[in-house]
Design a protein around this motif. Structure first.
Motif, PDB file in Angstrom:
ATOM      1  N   THR A  78       0.835  -1.200   0.000  1.00 25.67           N
ATOM      2  CA  THR A  78       0.000   0.000   0.000  1.00 25.67           C
ATOM      3  C   THR A  78       0.869   1.249   0.000  1.00 25.67           C
ATOM      4  O   THR A  78       0.622   2.187  -0.774  1.00 25.67           O
ATOM      5  CB  THR A  78      -0.946  -0.008   1.219  1.00 25.67           C
ATOM      6  OG1 THR A  78      -1.758  -1.178   1.157  1.00 25.67           O
ATOM      7  CG2 THR A  78      -1.828   1.230   1.245  1.00 25.67           C
ATOM      8  N   ASN A  79       1.889   1.277   0.861  1.00 24.27           N
ATOM      9  CA  ASN A  79       2.791   2.429   0.913  1.00 24.27           C
ATOM     10  C   ASN A  79       3.544   2.606  -0.398  1.00 24.27           C
ATOM     11  O   ASN A  79       3.719   3.732  -0.874  1.00 24.27           O
ATOM     12  CB  ASN A  79       3.774   2.297   2.072  1.00 24.27           C
ATOM     13  CG  ASN A  79       3.124   2.585   3.407  1.00 24.27           C
ATOM     14  OD1 ASN A  79       2.135   3.297   3.480  1.00 24.27           O
ATOM     15  ND2 ASN A  79       3.673   2.019   4.472  1.00 24.27           N
ATOM     16  N   LEU A  81       2.593   1.725  -3.405  1.00 26.07           N
ATOM     17  CA  LEU A  81       1.663   2.232  -4.414  1.00 26.07           C
ATOM     18  C   LEU A  81       1.340   3.705  -4.182  1.00 26.07           C
ATOM     19  O   LEU A  81       1.305   4.498  -5.129  1.00 26.07           O
ATOM     20  CB  LEU A  81       0.384   1.396  -4.426  1.00 26.07           C
ATOM     21  CG  LEU A  81       0.524   0.001  -5.021  1.00 26.07           C
ATOM     22  CD1 LEU A  81      -0.747  -0.803  -4.796  1.00 26.07           C
ATOM     23  CD2 LEU A  81       0.852   0.070  -6.495  1.00 26.07           C
ATOM     24  N   LYS A  82       1.109   4.076  -2.920  1.00 26.53           N
ATOM     25  CA  LYS A  82       0.832   5.483  -2.620  1.00 26.53           C
ATOM     26  C   LYS A  82       2.007   6.366  -3.022  1.00 26.53           C
ATOM     27  O   LYS A  82       1.822   7.430  -3.605  1.00 26.53           O
ATOM     28  CB  LYS A  82       0.528   5.660  -1.134  1.00 26.53           C
ATOM     29  CG  LYS A  82      -0.850   5.197  -0.740  1.00 26.53           C
ATOM     30  CD  LYS A  82      -1.086   5.409   0.753  1.00 26.53           C
ATOM     31  CE  LYS A  82      -2.459   4.907   1.152  1.00 26.53           C
ATOM     32  NZ  LYS A  82      -2.684   5.058   2.606  1.00 26.53           N
ATOM     33  N   ASN A  83       3.217   5.921  -2.707  1.00 25.26           N
ATOM     34  CA  ASN A  83       4.410   6.695  -3.078  1.00 25.26           C
ATOM     35  C   ASN A  83       4.528   6.846  -4.589  1.00 25.26           C
ATOM     36  O   ASN A  83       4.867   7.912  -5.099  1.00 25.26           O
ATOM     37  CB  ASN A  83       5.668   6.048  -2.501  1.00 25.26           C
ATOM     38  CG  ASN A  83       5.768   6.187  -0.997  1.00 25.26           C
ATOM     39  OD1 ASN A  83       5.149   7.065  -0.406  1.00 25.26           O
ATOM     40  ND2 ASN A  83       6.537   5.311  -0.365  1.00 25.26           N
ATOM     41  N   LYS A  84       4.259   5.771  -5.311  1.00 28.71           N
ATOM     42  CA  LYS A  84       4.353   5.808  -6.774  1.00 28.71           C
ATOM     43  C   LYS A  84       3.287   6.741  -7.347  1.00 28.71           C
ATOM     44  O   LYS A  84       3.560   7.534  -8.253  1.00 28.71           O
ATOM     45  CB  LYS A  84       4.208   4.403  -7.348  1.00 28.71           C
ATOM     46  CG  LYS A  84       4.460   4.297  -8.825  1.00 28.71           C
ATOM     47  CD  LYS A  84       5.790   4.861  -9.264  1.00 28.71           C
ATOM     48  CE  LYS A  84       6.931   3.947  -9.028  1.00 28.71           C
ATOM     49  NZ  LYS A  84       8.221   4.436  -9.557  1.00 28.71           N
ATOM     50  N   ILE A  85       2.076   6.668  -6.819  1.00 34.78           N
ATOM     51  CA  ILE A  85       0.996   7.544  -7.283  1.00 34.78           C
ATOM     52  C   ILE A  85       1.360   9.007  -7.025  1.00 34.78           C
ATOM     53  O   ILE A  85       1.185   9.869  -7.891  1.00 34.78           O
ATOM     54  CB  ILE A  85      -0.346   7.170  -6.598  1.00 34.78           C
ATOM     55  CG1 ILE A  85      -0.826   5.825  -7.139  1.00 34.78           C
ATOM     56  CG2 ILE A  85      -1.398   8.262  -6.808  1.00 34.78           C
ATOM     57  CD1 ILE A  85      -1.976   5.216  -6.361  1.00 34.78           C
ATOM     58  N   ASN A  86       1.881   9.287  -5.827  1.00 36.72           N
ATOM     59  CA  ASN A  86       2.293  10.661  -5.501  1.00 36.72           C
ATOM     60  C   ASN A  86       3.413  11.127  -6.409  1.00 36.72           C
ATOM     61  O   ASN A  86       3.426  12.278  -6.847  1.00 36.72           O
ATOM     62  CB  ASN A  86       2.711  10.759  -4.028  1.00 36.72           C
ATOM     63  CG  ASN A  86       1.534  10.636  -3.090  1.00 36.72           C
ATOM     64  OD1 ASN A  86       0.399  10.909  -3.460  1.00 36.72           O
ATOM     65  ND2 ASN A  86       1.798  10.208  -1.868  1.00 36.72           N
ATOM     66  N   GLU A  87       4.353  10.243  -6.701  1.00 39.48           N
ATOM     67  CA  GLU A  87       5.469  10.585  -7.591  1.00 39.48           C
ATOM     68  C   GLU A  87       4.976  10.934  -8.985  1.00 39.48           C
ATOM     69  O   GLU A  87       5.385  11.927  -9.573  1.00 39.48           O
ATOM     70  CB  GLU A  87       6.438   9.401  -7.645  1.00 39.48           C
ATOM     71  CG  GLU A  87       7.635   9.600  -8.530  1.00 39.48           C
ATOM     72  CD  GLU A  87       8.496   8.339  -8.612  1.00 39.48           C
ATOM     73  OE1 GLU A  87       8.951   8.030  -9.725  1.00 39.48           O
ATOM     74  OE2 GLU A  87       8.694   7.691  -7.578  1.00 39.48           O
ATOM     75  N   LYS A  90       3.089  14.254  -8.856  1.00 36.21           N
ATOM     76  CA  LYS A  90       4.020  15.365  -8.721  1.00 36.21           C
ATOM     77  C   LYS A  90       4.716  15.661 -10.045  1.00 36.21           C
ATOM     78  O   LYS A  90       4.820  16.814 -10.455  1.00 36.21           O
ATOM     79  CB  LYS A  90       5.063  15.040  -7.660  1.00 36.21           C
ATOM     80  CG  LYS A  90       6.069  16.125  -7.432  1.00 36.21           C
ATOM     81  CD  LYS A  90       7.092  15.691  -6.391  1.00 36.21           C
ATOM     82  CE  LYS A  90       8.217  16.696  -6.309  1.00 36.21           C
ATOM     83  NZ  LYS A  90       9.267  16.254  -5.395  1.00 36.21           N
TER      84      LYS A  90
END
Length: 95
Positions: A78-79, A81-87, A90
Protein backbone atom coordinates in the motif's frame (compact mmCIF):
# COMPACT_ATOMS: atom_id res chain seq x y z
CA UNK A 1 -11.36 -30.50 -30.27
CA UNK A 2 -11.54 -29.32 -33.87
CA UNK A 3 -9.39 -31.30 -36.29
CA UNK A 4 -9.24 -30.63 -40.03
CA UNK A 5 -6.96 -31.78 -42.86
CA UNK A 6 -4.37 -29.18 -43.85
CA UNK A 7 -6.00 -28.75 -47.26
CA UNK A 8 -9.05 -27.31 -45.47
CA UNK A 9 -7.20 -24.10 -44.68
CA UNK A 10 -6.81 -23.39 -48.40
CA UNK A 11 -10.28 -24.52 -49.37
CA UNK A 12 -12.28 -23.23 -46.39
CA UNK A 13 -10.27 -20.41 -44.81
CA UNK A 14 -13.33 -18.31 -43.90
CA UNK A 15 -15.09 -21.30 -42.36
CA UNK A 16 -12.05 -22.20 -40.24
CA UNK A 17 -11.52 -18.56 -39.21
CA UNK A 18 -15.16 -18.30 -38.15
CA UNK A 19 -14.92 -21.60 -36.23
CA UNK A 20 -11.85 -20.32 -34.36
CA UNK A 21 -13.61 -17.08 -33.43
CA UNK A 22 -16.89 -18.72 -32.49
CA UNK A 23 -15.44 -21.50 -30.33
CA UNK A 24 -12.44 -19.52 -29.04
CA UNK A 25 -10.52 -22.77 -29.45
CA UNK A 26 -7.68 -23.73 -31.77
CA UNK A 27 -8.21 -25.83 -34.89
CA UNK A 28 -5.70 -28.63 -35.37
CA UNK A 29 -4.61 -29.25 -38.95
CA UNK A 30 -3.32 -32.63 -40.06
CA UNK A 31 -1.05 -33.63 -42.91
CA UNK A 32 -1.14 -37.25 -44.05
CA UNK A 33 -3.13 -38.10 -40.93
CA UNK A 34 -0.57 -36.65 -38.53
CA UNK A 35 -0.77 -33.43 -36.53
CA UNK A 36 0.92 -30.61 -38.44
CA UNK A 37 -0.30 -27.12 -37.42
CA UNK A 38 -2.55 -25.36 -34.94
CA UNK A 39 -4.60 -22.33 -36.01
CA UNK A 40 -6.41 -19.91 -33.71
CA UNK A 41 -7.84 -16.42 -33.87
CA UNK A 42 -5.69 -13.58 -32.58
CA UNK A 43 -7.92 -12.78 -29.58
CA UNK A 44 -7.65 -16.37 -28.31
CA UNK A 45 -3.91 -16.35 -28.92
CA UNK A 46 -3.48 -13.10 -26.96
CA UNK A 47 -5.56 -14.43 -24.04
CA UNK A 48 -3.47 -17.60 -23.92
CA UNK A 49 -0.22 -15.62 -24.03
CA UNK A 50 -1.36 -13.36 -21.17
CA UNK A 51 -2.43 -16.40 -19.13
CA UNK A 52 0.89 -18.12 -19.78
CA UNK A 53 2.81 -15.00 -18.74
CA UNK A 54 0.72 -14.70 -15.56
CA UNK A 55 1.31 -18.36 -14.70
CA UNK A 56 5.05 -17.92 -15.19
CA UNK A 57 5.03 -14.91 -12.85
CA UNK A 58 3.00 -16.79 -10.23
CA UNK A 59 5.33 -19.78 -10.45
CA UNK A 60 8.35 -17.54 -10.00
CA UNK A 61 6.82 -15.89 -6.92
CA UNK A 62 5.89 -19.29 -5.46
CA UNK A 63 9.41 -20.60 -6.07
CA UNK A 64 10.82 -17.53 -4.28
CA UNK A 65 8.43 -18.13 -1.37
CA UNK A 66 9.49 -21.78 -1.09
CA UNK A 67 13.16 -20.70 -1.05
CA UNK A 68 12.38 -18.39 1.85
CA UNK A 69 12.71 -15.13 -0.04
CA UNK A 70 10.54 -12.60 1.74
CA UNK A 71 7.81 -10.85 -0.16
CA UNK A 72 5.92 -7.68 0.75
CA UNK A 73 3.19 -7.28 3.33
CA UNK A 74 -0.08 -5.60 2.41
CA UNK A 75 0.85 -2.39 4.29
CA UNK A 76 4.23 -2.32 2.49
CA UNK A 77 2.52 -2.70 -0.88
CA UNK A 78 0.00 0.00 0.00
CA UNK A 79 2.79 2.43 0.91
CA UNK A 80 4.74 1.58 -2.26
CA UNK A 81 1.66 2.23 -4.41
CA UNK A 82 0.83 5.48 -2.62
CA UNK A 83 4.41 6.70 -3.08
CA UNK A 84 4.35 5.81 -6.77
CA UNK A 85 1.00 7.54 -7.28
CA UNK A 86 2.29 10.66 -5.50
CA UNK A 87 5.47 10.58 -7.59
CA UNK A 88 3.53 10.37 -10.84
CA UNK A 89 1.13 13.10 -9.73
CA UNK A 90 4.02 15.36 -8.72
CA UNK A 91 5.85 14.81 -12.03
CA UNK A 92 2.66 15.54 -13.94
CA UNK A 93 2.24 18.91 -12.24
CA UNK A 94 5.84 19.90 -13.01
CA UNK A 95 5.37 19.65 -16.76
Amino acid sequence: MNIRPSAAIRQNYNEIAELCKKTEEPVFLTKNGEGDLVVMDIATYNRREKMLHLREELLSVEEDRLRGIAGYSLPELTNMLKNKINEVAKNGRNK
